[in-house]
Enzyme design. Structure first.
Site, PDB file in Angstrom:
ATOM      1  N   LYS A  88       0.549  -1.291   0.368  1.00  0.00           N
ATOM      2  CA  LYS A  88      -0.061  -0.351   0.179  1.00  0.00           C
ATOM      3  C   LYS A  88       1.002   1.367  -0.302  1.00  0.00           C
ATOM      4  CE  LYS A  88      -2.275  -1.095   3.894  1.00  0.00           C
ATOM      5  NZ  LYS A  88      -1.429  -2.240   4.030  1.00  0.00           N
ATOM      6  N   ARG A  90     -10.095   0.355   8.750  1.00  0.00           N
ATOM      7  CA  ARG A  90      -9.803  -0.992   8.883  1.00  0.00           C
ATOM      8  C   ARG A  90     -10.829  -2.183   9.516  1.00  0.00           C
ATOM      9  NH1 ARG A  90      -3.483   0.216   9.195  1.00  0.00           N
ATOM     10  NH2 ARG A  90      -2.217  -2.106   8.873  1.00  0.00           N
ATOM     11  N   ARG A 100      11.502  -6.405   4.635  1.00  0.00           N
ATOM     12  CA  ARG A 100      11.527  -5.326   4.781  1.00  0.00           C
ATOM     13  C   ARG A 100      11.833  -4.604   6.575  1.00  0.00           C
ATOM     14  NH1 ARG A 100       5.190  -1.856   5.162  1.00  0.00           N
ATOM     15  NH2 ARG A 100       5.217  -2.989   6.746  1.00  0.00           N
ATOM     16  N   ARG A 120      11.256  -1.120  11.983  1.00  0.00           N
ATOM     17  CA  ARG A 120      10.367  -1.569  12.428  1.00  0.00           C
ATOM     18  C   ARG A 120       9.991  -2.593  13.464  1.00  0.00           C
ATOM     19  NH1 ARG A 120       5.187   0.151   8.826  1.00  0.00           N
ATOM     20  NH2 ARG A 120       3.829  -0.877  10.191  1.00  0.00           N
ATOM     21  N   ARG A 161      -0.718 -10.016  13.147  1.00  0.00           N
ATOM     22  CA  ARG A 161      -1.022  -8.500  12.333  1.00  0.00           C
ATOM     23  C   ARG A 161      -1.938  -9.278  11.245  1.00  0.00           C
ATOM     24  NH1 ARG A 161       4.294  -5.708  10.895  1.00  0.00           N
ATOM     25  NH2 ARG A 161       2.952  -4.798   9.898  1.00  0.00           N
TER      26      ARG A 161
END
Ligand code: ADP
Length: 190
Positions: free
Chosen positions: A14, A89, A128, A134, A146
Site C-alpha cells: 500500500k 481497518r 522490510r 519497524r 497482524r
C-alpha cells in the site's frame, strides 16, 4: 474529488503504490500508520497510546484512530482528493469515513484491494524489517498477529464497499511497475 481507499493486508504494498498514485493524480496521501509513527517519534500522548497497540500487532482503538484521521483530512480543504492507506481497518471506521466525507460533500469513489497471499506477506515484511527498523516487522509472531487481525477485523470492510459497488480487486503479485499499471487502469476505468 478523487478519494481512493487503498486496501490490503500488511505487506501488500500500500505504501509503495500510494507514492505512485499521489504523483500521477495529485492526491494527498493519508497513511494512519505513518501518522502514528510520526507521533511516536515526536513523543506525543497519541504516540505513546498508539505504540502500546502497534508493538503487539493490534489495532489502535477506533475512536482514537477516527478522530486522528478526521483532523488530518480537515487539514487539506483544497485537496483534489485523498488516498487512504491503512484506513478504514474496521467497519466502524468505514462508516465514520463515509459520514465525515459527506459533511465535506464528497465520497469514496473506489476501494482498490491489493490481494497477496500470506506466505508472501510474511517474506516481504521480514525483508522490510531489515531496512524499516519497524519492531512490528521484525518478529514473525507479531506479523502473524497482524495478519490474523487483518483477516478477522479488516477483511470484512471489503463487503462494506462491495455493497456500494465500489470494490475493485487488484492482483498484488508481480513487479512494482506491473501493479502500478493495474492500479492506474482501475482508476482510469471509473
Ligand atoms: P501495515 O499495513 O504494514 O500493517 P501500517 O503502517 O498501515 O502497516 O500499520 C501499522 C500499525 O498501525 C497497525 O498494525 C496498527 O497497530 C496501527 N494502525 C494503522 N492504521 C490503523 C487503523 N486504521 N486502525 C487501527 N490501527 C491502525
Amino acid at each position: 474529488m478523487l478519494n481512493v481507499v487503498l486496501f490490503g493486508p500488511p505487506g501488500a504494498g500500500k505504501g509503495t503504490q500510494s507514492e505512485r498514485l499521489i504523483e500521477k493524480y495529485g492526491l494527498v496521501h493519508l497513511s494512519t500508520g505513518d501518522v502514528f509513527r510520526a507521533n511516536i517519534k515526536g513523543e506525543t500522548e497519541l504516540g505513546t497510546l498508539a505504540k502500546s497497540y502497534m508493538d503487539k500487532g493490534q489495532l489502535v482503538p477506533d475512536e482514537v484512530t477516527i478522530n486522528m484521521l478526521r483532523s488530518e483530512v480537515l487539514k487539506h480543504p483544497e485537496s483534489k482528493g485523498f488516498i487512504f492507506d491503512g484506513f478504514p481497518r474496521t467497519n466502524a471506521q468505514a462508516t465514520a469515513l463515509d459520514n465525515f466525507l459527506s459533511e465535506l460533500n464528497t465520497t469514496i469513489r473506489v476501494m482498490l484491494a491489493l490481494e497477496v497471499e500470506e506466505n508472501e506477506l510474511m517474506q516481504r515484511l521480514l525483508k522490510r524489517a531489515e531496512v524499516s527498523g519497524r519492531a512490528d516487522d521484525a518478529n514473525p509472531e507479531i506479523i502473524k498477529n497482524r495478519i490474523a487481525v487483518y483477516n478477522n477485523e479488516t477483511a470484512p470492510v471489503k463487503s462494506f464497499y462491495q455493497a456500494q459497488n465500489k470494490f475493485v480487486s487488484i492482483d498484488g503479485i508481480g513487479s512494482i511497475d506491473d501493479i502500478t499499471a493495474r492500479l492506474f487502469s482501475a482508476i482510469d476505468a471509473i
